[in-house]
Write a protein that holds these residues in place. Structure first.
Motif, mmCIF file in Angstrom:
data_model
loop_
_atom_site.group_PDB
_atom_site.id
_atom_site.type_symbol
_atom_site.label_atom_id
_atom_site.label_comp_id
_atom_site.label_asym_id
_atom_site.label_seq_id
_atom_site.Cartn_x
_atom_site.Cartn_y
_atom_site.Cartn_z
ATOM 1 N N LEU A 152 0.808 -1.216 0.000
ATOM 2 C CA LEU A 152 0.000 0.000 0.000
ATOM 3 C C LEU A 152 0.839 1.262 0.000
ATOM 4 N N ASP A 153 2.104 1.170 0.437
ATOM 5 C CA ASP A 153 2.994 2.332 0.310
ATOM 6 C C ASP A 153 3.217 2.631 -1.163
ATOM 7 N N ASP A 154 3.416 1.554 -1.922
ATOM 8 C CA ASP A 154 3.612 1.716 -3.365
ATOM 9 C C ASP A 154 2.346 2.319 -3.990
ATOM 10 N N LEU A 155 1.188 1.846 -3.567
ATOM 11 C CA LEU A 155 -0.072 2.385 -4.091
ATOM 12 C C LEU A 155 -0.188 3.878 -3.770
ATOM 13 N N ALA A 156 0.102 4.244 -2.519
ATOM 14 C CA ALA A 156 -0.030 5.657 -2.122
ATOM 15 C C ALA A 156 0.917 6.537 -2.933
ATOM 16 N N ARG A 157 2.133 6.071 -3.158
ATOM 17 C CA ARG A 157 3.104 6.831 -3.962
ATOM 18 C C ARG A 157 2.587 7.056 -5.380
ATOM 19 N N ARG A 158 2.073 5.977 -5.975
ATOM 20 C CA ARG A 158 1.607 6.088 -7.364
ATOM 21 C C ARG A 158 0.348 6.953 -7.451
ATOM 22 N N TRP A 159 -0.449 6.891 -6.384
ATOM 23 C CA TRP A 159 -1.686 7.660 -6.347
ATOM 24 C C TRP A 159 -1.392 9.150 -6.481
ATOM 25 N N ALA A 160 -0.331 9.582 -5.804
ATOM 26 C CA ALA A 160 0.004 11.005 -5.763
ATOM 27 C C ALA A 160 0.198 11.570 -7.165
ATOM 28 N N ALA A 161 0.654 10.718 -8.099
ATOM 29 C CA ALA A 161 0.944 11.204 -9.449
ATOM 30 C C ALA A 161 -0.189 10.928 -10.440
ATOM 31 N N ALA A 162 -1.301 10.363 -9.957
ATOM 32 C CA ALA A 162 -2.332 9.876 -10.881
ATOM 33 C C ALA A 162 -3.357 10.963 -11.238
ATOM 34 N N ARG A 163 -3.874 10.861 -12.457
ATOM 35 C CA ARG A 163 -4.927 11.783 -12.902
ATOM 36 C C ARG A 163 -6.297 11.150 -12.709
ATOM 37 N N ARG A 164 -7.221 11.844 -12.130
ATOM 38 C CA ARG A 164 -8.622 11.432 -11.988
ATOM 39 C C ARG A 164 -8.784 9.959 -11.605
ATOM 40 N N PRO A 165 -8.381 9.611 -10.382
ATOM 41 C CA PRO A 165 -8.554 8.222 -9.928
ATOM 42 C C PRO A 165 -10.036 7.849 -9.915
ATOM 43 N N ALA A 166 -10.366 6.666 -10.481
ATOM 44 C CA ALA A 166 -11.779 6.286 -10.606
ATOM 45 C C ALA A 166 -12.116 5.023 -9.821
ATOM 46 N N LEU A 167 -11.151 4.130 -9.631
ATOM 47 C CA LEU A 167 -11.480 2.823 -9.059
ATOM 48 C C LEU A 167 -10.206 2.121 -8.599
ATOM 49 N N VAL A 168 -10.355 1.389 -7.476
ATOM 50 C CA VAL A 168 -9.292 0.466 -7.059
ATOM 51 C C VAL A 168 -9.907 -0.926 -7.112
ATOM 52 N N ALA A 169 -9.223 -1.877 -7.754
ATOM 53 C CA ALA A 169 -9.768 -3.237 -7.840
ATOM 54 C C ALA A 169 -8.714 -4.244 -7.416
ATOM 55 N N THR A 170 -9.152 -5.230 -6.643
ATOM 56 C CA THR A 170 -8.205 -6.249 -6.192
ATOM 57 C C THR A 170 -8.879 -7.606 -6.040
ATOM 58 N N ASP A 171 -8.103 -8.659 -6.253
ATOM 59 C CA ASP A 171 -8.528 -9.984 -5.803
ATOM 60 C C ASP A 171 -8.578 -9.927 -4.270
ATOM 61 N N ALA A 172 -9.509 -10.620 -3.656
ATOM 62 C CA ALA A 172 -9.522 -10.728 -2.195
ATOM 63 C C ALA A 172 -8.544 -11.825 -1.786
#
Ligand code: PLP
Length: 387
Positions: A152-172
């Motif tokens: 999730l650290d990697d996700l948060a880092r990438r999020w900071a640079a993302a345009r118009r986040p719409a959805l997060v999807a994951t296998d459970a």
């Protein structure tokens, strides 16, 4: 046309060629396969319901009542009272306002992602998400950002640079690794940014949680944390099909816009009747889940005693990582010679260098069969020179 034969030969040379083995028996631990009797550890029929007499009888009764084909897409004339009743039962089971049937999990994932994300938007996925989630992203035209597995650290880092986040999807439950997504933290992260989290619980539904309600129930997460839940009915439920459960506006959006819902023939209604019978067994027979847990624990203890290193999985999916496709094939083949069927899982299903045996258990297995597998594994690893 491309030189298809040369392409196929290249695949073979790289140990990546695949073929179907032909089973002469229904799903279950003991089957005749390609003419040889074998003990199998390779189905997703985790609760042993695929051939349950009550489910079989329900399918027969369903066919008597409804015939075979649904005859049309849901929105045209294919939606029957059997589909409607199943959607209501699934919604009630999972504590959500609505559920919507899809013909397969693959199509459900394509449909949801295409309806909720599009060009100019970003969607985030775990790098090890199922191919259908990845394909859904590609088809949607949204920018796909894949974060490191469970990081999730990697996700948060990438999020900071993302345009118009719409959805997060994951296998459970990750389908080739058996480990769980960090759903509580993922839900908190997505929730804090007001972006919906979609969870694909293909391997948790029926197996985890109270009454088999799945991975969200296991973690105590509800619709507020995870607004979009996808489940499949061909794995622990032992039948076929899939659904998405969620709010009224979510489901209505899918009815209007999910192309893999709108433009395809509805499931045969008899399958909906069979799934109802399976749902009754899933929710009432806790012993199947308890037995499954006991078998998995026995296998993991036995493997540890033999010095066999397994992935860190608490579910009936137990990966044995072997590295190269060649090594995975050699161990799988050595098991086959001992009358045991565990296929080698190779790239591109798993990342390069992580070919493995994907060993799966079912409540239909016996303890003696788990012991037989352990003995055979010790021999196979020795023969293949990997232990
Ligand atoms: C099997 C699977 C699917 C696809 O479901 P089908 O009903 O078989 O099409 C989707 N997601 C995951 C994680 C799966 O393992």
């Amino acid at each position: 046309m491309k030189d298809l034969a040369a392409e196929l030969a290249r695949r073979k040379a790289a140990d990546l060629y695949r073929r179907c083995r032909v089973a002469q028996d229904p799903q279950g631990p003991e089957r005749v396969v390609d003419g040889e009797p074998c003990l199998t550890f390779c189905s997703n029929d985790y609760l042993g319901l695929a051939g349950h007499p009550r489910v079989v009888r329900a399918l027969q009764a369903g066919a008597e009542r409804w015939g075979v084909g649904s005859g049309a897409a849901h929105l045209v004339s294919g939606h029957t009272a059997a589909h409607q009743a199943l959607e209501e039962a699934l919604a009630e089971f999972l504590g959500r306002p609505r559920a919507l049937l899809f013909s397969t999990g693959y199509m459900a994932n394509l449909g949801v992602i295409g309806a909720l994300a599009g060009r100019g938007e970003t969607l985030f996925q775990d790098r090890l998400d199922h191919a259908s989630l990845l394909d859904g992203a590609r088809l949607s035209g949204a920018r796909l950002v894949r974060y490191r597995h469970r990081d999730l650290d990697d996700l948060a880092r990438r999020w900071a640079a993302a345009r118009r986040p719409a959805l997060v999807a994951t296998d459970a439950v990750f389908s080739m690794d058996g480990d769980l997504a960090p759903l509580p933290d993922l839900a908190a992260l997505a929730g804090a940014r007001a972006v919906p989290l979609m969870v694909d619980d293909a391997h948790g539904l029926g197996v985890l949680g109270r009454g088999g309600r799945g991975t969200l129930d296991h973690f105590g997460l509800g619709p507020d944390q995870v607004p979009i839940l996808m489940g499949t009915l061909g794995k622990a439920f032992g039948v076929f099909g899939a659904f998405v459960a969620g709010s009224e506006p979510l489901i209505e959006t899918l009815v209007q816009q999910a192309r893999s819902y709108v433009y395809t023939t509805a499931l045969p209604p008899a399958l909906a009747v069979a799934i109802q019978a399976s749902l009754e067994l899933v929710r009432s027979e806790d012993w199947r889940r308890e037995r499954l847990q006991a078998l998995v624990a026995r296998f993991r203890r036995g493997a540890a005693d033999l010095g066999i290193a397994l992935g860190d999985s608490p579910t009936p999916i137990q990966p044995l990582l072997l590295g190269s496709a060649r090594r995975a094939l050699a161990v799988s083949e050595a098991l086959r010679r001992q009358g045991i069927w565990v296929p080698a899982i190779r790239p591109p299903t798993v990342p390069e260098g992580t070919a493995r045996l994907r060993i799966t258990f079912s409540a239909a297995h016996g303890e003696d069969q788990v012991d037989r597998l352990l003995e055979a594994l010790a021999v196979a690893l020795r023969e293949a020179g990997t232990s």
